[in-house]
Design an enzyme around this catalytic site. Sequence first.
Site, PDB file in Angstrom:
ATOM      1  CB  VAL A  11      -0.973   0.008   1.165  1.00  0.00           C
ATOM      2  CG1 VAL A  11      -1.945   1.422   1.334  1.00  0.00           C
ATOM      3  CG2 VAL A  11      -2.046  -1.226   1.135  1.00  0.00           C
ATOM      4  CD  GLU A 112     -13.551   6.713   1.519  1.00  0.00           C
ATOM      5  OE1 GLU A 112     -14.144   5.488   1.342  1.00  0.00           O
ATOM      6  OE2 GLU A 112     -14.262   7.820   1.849  1.00  0.00           O
ATOM      7  N   GLY A 117     -11.624  -0.247  -0.083  1.00  0.00           N
ATOM      8  CA  GLY A 117     -10.492  -0.137  -1.167  1.00  0.00           C
ATOM      9  C   GLY A 117     -10.728   1.096  -1.863  1.00  0.00           C
ATOM     10  CG  ASP A 184     -10.764  -7.491   5.683  1.00  0.00           C
ATOM     11  OD1 ASP A 184      -9.977  -6.595   5.966  1.00  0.00           O
ATOM     12  OD2 ASP A 184     -11.804  -7.531   4.869  1.00  0.00           O
ATOM     13  CE  LYS A 188     -11.934  -4.237   4.551  1.00  0.00           C
ATOM     14  NZ  LYS A 188     -11.864  -5.197   3.369  1.00  0.00           N
ATOM     15  N   GLY A 284      -6.259  -4.249  -2.878  1.00  0.00           N
ATOM     16  CA  GLY A 284      -5.275  -4.041  -3.871  1.00  0.00           C
ATOM     17  C   GLY A 284      -4.623  -2.663  -3.527  1.00  0.00           C
TER      18      GLY A 284
END
Length: 384
Positions: A11, A112, A117, A184, A188, A284
Amino acid sequence: MKIAILGHGVVGRGVDRIVTERVEGVEVSRILELPDRLTDPRMTSNFQDIVDDPEISLVVECMGGIEPAHTFIMDALSAGKSVVTSNKAVVAEHFGEFVSQANFSHAGLYIEATCGGGIPWIASILKARRIDDISSISGIMNGTTNYIVDAMVREGADFDVVLAEAQRLGYAERDPSADIDGIDVRNKTIIASSVAFDTTCTGSIPVTGIRTLTKADLDLFESRGLSVKLLGRAVQGDGRYAAAVEPVAVPLRSLEANVPSNFNLCTLVGTTVGELKFYGQGAGSLPTGNAIVQDILDFSEGRVPHYDIDTPKQYDPTLLTSDYVIRTSSYVEDSEPYAEDFEFVGGDRAFLLRGITAEKAHEAFVNVLDQDPSSFMAAIARED
């Protein structure tokens, strides 16, 4: 404007690349890395070098994990530096603390990239909140698990075969637990719920993953016009809220059932705007990097997100109820009403538990897993 990046992995490199190639007026002047990885003159292994640099006004945290990310974010905010982060685990655990410190220091907290993503999910929630109360959020928020389920359906393959392929393609980690066990998505869901419902949501929500999903389970639900997706769901009303992460059997004609590969689909329901859905790449290097750079640009243009979490809301699991199917070779105790013969699946039976909370369903499933670790459970989505 000078910024610092904490971590130069997948990232962090994506952010560095996008800023360098596509953003004018922003310079990555410092990069925090481990002592044995200082391969760039901008790199340092001493975080204090960044905190003490008066020219750096924004810190971009891309490290992952709880510590030292938590300490670094708090130190940056305490020093009056705004923070952009993609670290869903640390934000889910310390959201209220970060917001309080950012408000006290008159700094910005930009999150954000923690959810969805490249999908502008948090920004869309905040925009909807300017006018509406948001009654619910839900979504496919993990690309790895969606890829696994989609491939099992399309290819008729078993879970382990598809998981191995996802790992080969880089969609799944060597240890896929955070994805396939729902951790995960839990993080979120907590973050998105906190923003949508103006509160600090608890991490103690029921979480069930897809580790035990089989092709026979998918065939069973397909015969009933349903497809299984791992969803994060949350609702609120009258100063209360509830949330859960679990496999949900959704109608085959629904948008959720038709989300392919590693894509995400997030949904909110507002008072006047109704139902809104947001679709795109949920993970990604470049999609996540894009979300981070959008936050960097917001900061450079003076747009600071505001999170109103001063009014605590009570966690009330009775707000989130469904019918549940449990497939198992063990006995399901009749502490709740169920239809004994939902259907047979090979040597197992599928039981239907009607109208129970996600919390009660999770408790029942944990007990079933003690007897049969291969058992599977899914909620059945209500049709509007």
